[in-house]
Write a protein that holds these residues in place. Structure first.
Motif, PDB file in Angstrom:
ATOM      1  N   GLN A 157       0.829  -1.212   0.000  1.00 47.30           N
ATOM      2  CA  GLN A 157       0.000   0.000   0.000  1.00 47.30           C
ATOM      3  C   GLN A 157       0.862   1.260   0.000  1.00 47.30           C
ATOM      4  O   GLN A 157       0.596   2.217  -0.742  1.00 47.30           O
ATOM      5  CB  GLN A 157      -0.926  -0.025   1.226  1.00 47.30           C
ATOM      6  N   TYR A 164       2.462   1.844  -3.471  1.00 50.43           N
ATOM      7  CA  TYR A 164       1.539   2.352  -4.486  1.00 50.43           C
ATOM      8  C   TYR A 164       0.921   3.700  -4.102  1.00 50.43           C
ATOM      9  O   TYR A 164       0.287   4.344  -4.920  1.00 50.43           O
ATOM     10  CB  TYR A 164       0.443   1.323  -4.791  1.00 50.43           C
ATOM     11  N   THR A 165       1.139   4.126  -2.857  1.00 50.68           N
ATOM     12  CA  THR A 165       0.663   5.441  -2.432  1.00 50.68           C
ATOM     13  C   THR A 165       1.742   6.504  -2.604  1.00 50.68           C
ATOM     14  O   THR A 165       1.452   7.643  -3.012  1.00 50.68           O
ATOM     15  CB  THR A 165       0.208   5.403  -0.952  1.00 50.68           C
ATOM     16  N   HIS A 166       3.005   6.134  -2.318  1.00 46.96           N
ATOM     17  CA  HIS A 166       4.075   7.142  -2.278  1.00 46.96           C
ATOM     18  C   HIS A 166       5.161   6.999  -3.343  1.00 46.96           C
ATOM     19  O   HIS A 166       5.881   7.956  -3.612  1.00 46.96           O
ATOM     20  CB  HIS A 166       4.743   7.116  -0.897  1.00 46.96           C
ATOM     21  N   THR A 177       2.661   6.005  -7.955  1.00 52.73           N
ATOM     22  CA  THR A 177       1.405   6.679  -7.579  1.00 52.73           C
ATOM     23  C   THR A 177       0.295   6.587  -8.631  1.00 52.73           C
ATOM     24  O   THR A 177      -0.838   6.972  -8.355  1.00 52.73           O
ATOM     25  CB  THR A 177       1.675   8.162  -7.271  1.00 52.73           C
ATOM     26  N   LYS A 187      -3.526   0.191  -3.322  1.00 56.00           N
ATOM     27  CA  LYS A 187      -3.900   1.336  -2.488  1.00 56.00           C
ATOM     28  C   LYS A 187      -5.101   0.990  -1.607  1.00 56.00           C
ATOM     29  O   LYS A 187      -5.243   1.511  -0.540  1.00 56.00           O
ATOM     30  CB  LYS A 187      -4.238   2.536  -3.368  1.00 56.00           C
TER      31      LYS A 187
END
Length: 314
Positions: free
Chosen positions: A206, A209-211, A214, A314
């Motif tokens: 997570q 794929y968040t930071h 993206t 995410k």
């Protein structure tokens, strides 16, 4: 894909690229067999050395010296002891660990509903992985007990071939407590390990794929997604090794002849918490980090090849 079931209600089984039906879960079970059976069998020499370091630390002082001692005394065959029960036992464990995780995760998400699922994802991951591991360890336990007995018995005192070892464990079940005598310490080792493994894996994916990556996950190449899978699995494995190591040491010590008939509490108190938590830990961190990274990579590679997508996001 829409997150709605044909009935029009939100349904976790329709979140991914394909519906989570019986075929999906069966493929996940097969992926789990490949992920756990192959990896655990491949690192049997590390496991033999680690178990002997836990059971006889005076003789087996470190990983490399322990392997050297085993080879010197028993030849190359000495470091591959227990390969049969390792492969079969962990294949069965992987089938239930990964396959039932997918089943329980979907069930718990649907019980919670869309809003609570999005709010408490880590709790869903923990509950799903713990539930799956209960059944996975029941399948593993008889084979794990056999594996440990083969690996920690002095040369010539216990059969090393798979069939003969199973027969001997069954014949001496009054003293070996076969087939489920190690189930409670196995649960105490594996359930925290698996909860950490799935929680930290899902969380690290997570974060990636968040930071880092993206854009939507599906826009990245499969090689990129599988790279994220391996890195997340390796990091999660290091945490798992530390969390579950004391119980792992107890499981190994239960196979030692000197501890025959002793309770788990007695073995733990005689050994001491520091020794339980640290003896063989370096070998286990190396072993479990690499193992977990490759397990997730094999599992997700298989899922991707089946068109099921990779795990997490995410």
């Amino acid at each position: 894909m829409s997150h709605l079931a044909p009935t029009g209600k939100w349904d976790a089984r329709y979140i991914g690229p394909v519906p989570h039906d019986a075929t999906y879960y069966a493929k996940c079970m097969l992926g789990g067999v490949l992920a756990c059976g192959i990896t655990h069998a491949g690192i049997t020499p590390l496991d033999v050395a680690k178990c002997n370091m836990q059971v006889d630390p005076a003789k087996y002082k470190g990983l490399s010296s322990g392997l050297a001692t085993l080879i010197r005394e028993e030849g190359q065959a000495g470091i591959w002891k227990g390969l049969g029960p390792t492969f079969v036992g962990y294949s069965l464990q992987g089938m239930f660990k990964f396959g039932l995780y997918e089943v329980f995760k979907d069930q718990y998400m649907n019980l919670a509903g869309e809003e609570l699922t999005n709010k408490y994802k880590p709790a869903i991951w923990l509950a799903g992985s713990a539930s799956a591991e209960v059944f996975a360890d029941i399948a593993l336990c008889p084979l794990e007990m056999t594996k440990v007995k083969i690996q920690t018995s002095p040369s010539g005192t216990f059969p090393t071939s798979f069939g003969a070892a199973l027969a001997e464990m069954s014949r001496t079940k009054a003293e070996t407590r076969y087939p489920f005598g190690s189930l409670v310490p196995l649960w105490s080792r594996q359930i925290p390990y698996t909860m950490a493994k799935f929680l930290f894996y899902e969380k690290i994916v997570q974060l990636f794929y968040t930071h880092v990556f993206t854009e939507p996950k599906e826009t990245y190449a499969k090689t990129t997604q599988l790279g994220v899978t391996f890195a997340s699995g390796y990091l999660a494995g290091v945490v798992c090794a530390v969390v579950s190591h004391p119980a792992d040491t107890v499981v190994s010590l239960m196979g030692k002849p000197a501890n025959k008939g002793k309770s788990i509490g007695t073995i733990a108190s005689e050994t001491g918490i520091v020794t339980l938590a640290t003896k063989g830990l370096g070998a286990r961190v190396l072993m479990i980090g690499t193992l977990t990274g490759f397990q997730w990579w094999i599992y997700d590679s298989f899922k991707a090849s089946m068109g099921l997508g990779t795990t997490g996001g995410k």
